[in-house]
Motif scaffolding. Sequence first.
Motif, PDB file in Angstrom:
ATOM      1  N   LEU A  52      -5.891  -6.163  -4.385  1.00 24.14           N
ATOM      2  CA  LEU A  52      -6.041  -7.522  -4.941  1.00 24.14           C
ATOM      3  C   LEU A  52      -6.557  -7.491  -6.369  1.00 24.14           C
ATOM      4  O   LEU A  52      -7.257  -8.406  -6.808  1.00 24.14           O
ATOM      5  N   SER A  84       0.825  -1.204   0.000  1.00 25.50           N
ATOM      6  CA  SER A  84       0.000   0.000   0.000  1.00 25.50           C
ATOM      7  C   SER A  84       0.864   1.260   0.000  1.00 25.50           C
ATOM      8  O   SER A  84       2.053   1.225  -0.314  1.00 25.50           O
ATOM      9  N   ALA A  86      -3.478  -1.142  -3.249  1.00 23.28           N
ATOM     10  CA  ALA A  86      -3.181  -2.563  -3.027  1.00 23.28           C
ATOM     11  C   ALA A  86      -4.505  -3.257  -2.745  1.00 23.28           C
ATOM     12  O   ALA A  86      -4.881  -3.511  -1.600  1.00 23.28           O
ATOM     13  N   LEU A 109      -5.617 -13.925   6.590  1.00 19.01           N
ATOM     14  CA  LEU A 109      -4.340 -14.155   5.908  1.00 19.01           C
ATOM     15  C   LEU A 109      -3.558 -15.284   6.570  1.00 19.01           C
ATOM     16  O   LEU A 109      -2.966 -16.129   5.888  1.00 19.01           O
ATOM     17  N   SER A 145       0.832  -9.188   6.739  1.00 20.89           N
ATOM     18  CA  SER A 145      -0.418  -8.542   7.134  1.00 20.89           C
ATOM     19  C   SER A 145      -0.158  -7.104   7.572  1.00 20.89           C
ATOM     20  O   SER A 145       0.994  -6.673   7.688  1.00 20.89           O
ATOM     21  N   LEU A 202       4.187  -9.748  -0.416  1.00 23.35           N
ATOM     22  CA  LEU A 202       2.901  -9.115  -0.655  1.00 23.35           C
ATOM     23  C   LEU A 202       2.361  -8.615   0.672  1.00 23.35           C
ATOM     24  O   LEU A 202       2.105  -9.420   1.579  1.00 23.35           O
ATOM     25  N   LYS A 203       2.199  -7.317   0.808  1.00 28.55           N
ATOM     26  CA  LYS A 203       1.646  -6.749   2.031  1.00 28.55           C
ATOM     27  C   LYS A 203       0.194  -6.394   1.746  1.00 28.55           C
ATOM     28  O   LYS A 203      -0.098  -5.481   0.974  1.00 28.55           O
ATOM     29  N   ILE A 204      -0.715  -7.107   2.379  1.00 25.58           N
ATOM     30  CA  ILE A 204      -2.120  -7.096   1.995  1.00 25.58           C
ATOM     31  C   ILE A 204      -2.990  -6.640   3.162  1.00 25.58           C
ATOM     32  O   ILE A 204      -2.784  -7.077   4.300  1.00 25.58           O
ATOM     33  N   VAL A 259      -7.906 -13.400  -2.117  1.00 27.08           N
ATOM     34  CA  VAL A 259      -6.508 -13.654  -1.770  1.00 27.08           C
ATOM     35  C   VAL A 259      -6.024 -14.932  -2.442  1.00 27.08           C
ATOM     36  O   VAL A 259      -4.922 -14.972  -3.019  1.00 27.08           O
ATOM     37  N   VAL A 316       3.777 -13.437   2.600  1.00 27.22           N
ATOM     38  CA  VAL A 316       2.553 -12.647   2.758  1.00 27.22           C
ATOM     39  C   VAL A 316       2.642 -11.905   4.083  1.00 27.22           C
ATOM     40  O   VAL A 316       2.859 -12.522   5.134  1.00 27.22           O
TER      41      VAL A 316
END
Length: 395
Positions: A221, A183, A219, A331, A280, A239-241, A260, A278
């Motif tokens: 998805l 993000s 960010a 996640l 969070s 991947l920072k989701i 995801v 991944v």
Amino acid sequence: MSTEHDRTPTPISTPITADLLRGALELEHTAHGVLPHRLPARARAQCADGQLAMVESQPSGVRLALRTGATAVELDVLATKRVFVGVPPRPDGVYDLLVDGRLAGRASVTGGNTLTIDMATGTAEHRPGPAGTVRFSGLPEGVKDVEIWLPYNETTELVALRTDAPVEPAPDRGRKVWLHHGSSISHGTDAASPTTIWPARAASLGGVELVNLGLGGSALLDPFTARTLRDTPADLISLKIGINLVNIDLMRRRAFGPAVHGFLDTVREGHPATPLLVVSPIHCPVHEDTPGPSVPDFEAMKAGTLRFKAAGDPAEAASGKLTLNVVREELSRIVAQRAADDPNLHYLDGRDLYGEADFAELPLPDALHPDAAAHLRIGERFAGLAFAAGGPLAR
């Protein structure tokens, strides 16, 4: 080092081509020069969102990488700078000069285009302005590697490159390529300079080459982003989701899990066995247990301060709205489920990078984004957790 006001001529002009740049996925030829993009044209064509168009053209992590004996370098640029109505203008973007990997200069360029954004009305006005020149002089004698990291927060058209000695592309140092997506925090918001955004700091400490697809506010998805990650060469991926999905209240828990999975499926099509981490969200009190959307705090803006607040209701989480704690739970579950068949897939709780204790010491100035000191801390922690021996992205 000197800046744009020192205009001693440098005689050699070199066309700015893709082989002189790192961190950009595509170069667009414009009326002024070339514009680095961090999403390819096919991806850009699939989303008519002005926010995405703005942030992907801001060259976070993009740098000129030269091998040269030059002692002076000039770069003509046409920047597009953001101004928010009701908030004092932000400082001009920063250019970082690295010589043989060490910071050797820092400068800014005035002028350029202006994009004035009114968050109360959701409108934006673009005003054209003049190009400017950033100049670094007094570089050490002899052949060396020179990098000029572009501002992470200004769309930057590269107009001309001049030096007082020939340049060629910097050689491949044999480092692994780290492809990161996230993000605005990954993009760099509120960091001091382009080499001090947390992914750049982590890459420096980890000895890897950064390709940063941190896309402020975007960010989300998106399938075209997943395909971009799939098609981009990389040795390591993270991947920072989560935070942007909460910020704009994009989806519910029912949609989040399958989205995801689909995103990871697409990335794995191009990188079936690449170490993939991944991550969070970091600690962010306004959204830990309160859904989005995030909205400007107009009372704070009356005092000239840009701040955000959560507009959701904590009770709505029970009906499926996303909060940061819900995102972390999902996640963690998804990665654990997939890791049974994918031993190169790993999970990192973002609060290990910036948690409650960090917030108490280094609070988020606008309630969403870390400050410059926190960016450095996050980068150092990521390097220690991800790139060090035994880490999921260990070299």
